[in-house]
Design an enzyme around this catalytic site. Structure first.
Site, PDB file in Angstrom:
ATOM      1  N   SER A  16       0.782  -1.238   0.000  1.00 16.21           N
ATOM      2  CA  SER A  16       0.000   0.000   0.000  1.00 16.21           C
ATOM      3  C   SER A  16       0.816   1.292   0.000  1.00 16.21           C
ATOM      4  CB  SER A  16      -0.968   0.010   1.181  1.00 16.21           C
ATOM      5  OG  SER A  16      -0.280  -0.180   2.394  1.00 16.21           O
ATOM      6  N   ASP A  37      -2.637   5.577  11.584  1.00 11.96           N
ATOM      7  CA  ASP A  37      -2.569   4.122  11.753  1.00 11.96           C
ATOM      8  C   ASP A  37      -1.151   3.623  11.995  1.00 11.96           C
ATOM      9  OD1 ASP A  37      -1.327   4.264   9.253  1.00 11.96           O
ATOM     10  OD2 ASP A  37      -2.957   3.256   8.176  1.00 11.96           O
ATOM     11  N   HIS A  76       1.101   3.731   7.498  1.00  7.95           N
ATOM     12  CA  HIS A  76       1.271   4.502   6.273  1.00  7.95           C
ATOM     13  C   HIS A  76       1.871   5.868   6.588  1.00  7.95           C
ATOM     14  CE1 HIS A  76      -2.084   1.655   5.380  1.00  7.95           C
ATOM     15  NE2 HIS A  76      -1.354   1.484   4.290  1.00  7.95           N
TER      16      HIS A  76
END
Length: 294
Positions: free
Chosen positions: A37, A252, A255
């Site tokens: 990601s 989070d 990221h």
């Protein structure tokens, strides 16, 4: 007569070969990007990210009607640079850093095939299908956008890109889904070597740049994995690790924020500039490979 036919055939082959070579622009530097990601792009794209020099190009790897882009075509690299609805990625400011410092007659192209949440195994030829077979539905949808084989899709897109330019490097950002995997470096080595083979590239001319995960100083949940990532140059002589220290993290802690991607991408770019033999007035903490005193 046979000799004349043979001579004519050889001449035709030489002409076709010459035309193929001439179609490849050696001043078009191409960089392959893959990972999960963070390489795909997680942060929201902000207005400042949407003004892009047309010397920075992206090869669209999937059809994106919402962006008016068609798979296999080059476009000015306005984010997103992965699939149709992804976010800002280190590749954005990697490319911008190169464009800002390379001679004006050079163009940079990005080819990005990344899948959020995936383990490194998804990019291994011998484990991709088995991995995809057990992937959750949300990930499988992304994998299927790449024809069910992200590695094969990246190679196919890279071969298409090679018709226009020269591959100068490979960028990787992955590891959150392989925490504490002591075999990670060997798995990456296998993928890198296979990529070189499939694309007829030479390791000494195509370095691998791997970024660290969100760092400990930012409270990174997978920061311990950085100790394994840092060992990559010990198994791949032409690998370089990009330091993530100080790059702001999203809430989070997995990221990066948009600012974090800009910083990390710039560091990727500064490292590549040095490897290409160019200097920049900008500086950033970068980890080099073991041959140069990592």
């Amino acid at each position: 007569m046979n000799l004349k036919v043979l001579s004519s055939a050889l001449f035709l082959i030489m002409v076709l070969f010459a035309n193929t070579i001439s179609a490849q622009n050696k001043k078009f530097y191409i960089f392959l990007c893959f990972g999960q990601s963070n390489m795909e792009g997680n942060a929201h794209i902000q207005p400042q990210d949407t003004t892009v020099n047309p010397r920075l190009q992206v090869l669209e790897t999937v059809d994106c009607p919402n962006l008016k882009r068609v798979k296999g075509n080059w476009y000015t690299a306005v984010p997103p640079l992965a699939r149709c609805n992804t976010g800002l990625t280190p590749a954005d400011y990697f490319g911008r850093t190169l464009i800002a410092n390379l001679p004006q007659d050079l163009t940079v192209g990005i080819v990005n095939v990344s899948v959020a949440g995936c383990k490194i195994e998804l990019f291994q030829k011998d484990s991709c299908k088995d991995y995809a077979a057990t992937a959750p539905a949300w990930m499988l949808n992304m994998i299927n956008e790449y024809g069910g084989d992200p590695y094969g899709h990246l190679v196919a897109m890279a071969k298409l890109a090679q018709k226009n330019g020269v591959i100068k490097g490979i960028l990787l950002h992955q590891g959150e889904s392989n925490p504490n995997d002591t075999l990670w470096t060997q798995k990456v080595k296998g993928i890198y070597n296979m990529m070189l083979k499939d694309l007829h590239l030479k390791a000494r001319k195509v370095p691998l740049l791997a970024g660290e995960l969100v760092s400990e100083d930012q409270g990174g949940k997978c920061a311990a994995m950085n100790h394994i990532i840092d060992q990559l140059p010990d198994v791949i002589p032409n690998a370089y690790v990009i330091n993530s220290a100080g790059c702001p993290a999203a809430p989070d802690k997995l990221h990066f924020t948009a600012e974090g991607y800009r910083m990390l991408g710039t560091r990727y770019g500064l490292t590549m500039l040095g490897l290409l033999g160019y200097k920049s007035s900008a500086t950033a903490p970068v980890q080099t490979n073991s041959n140069t005193g990592r």
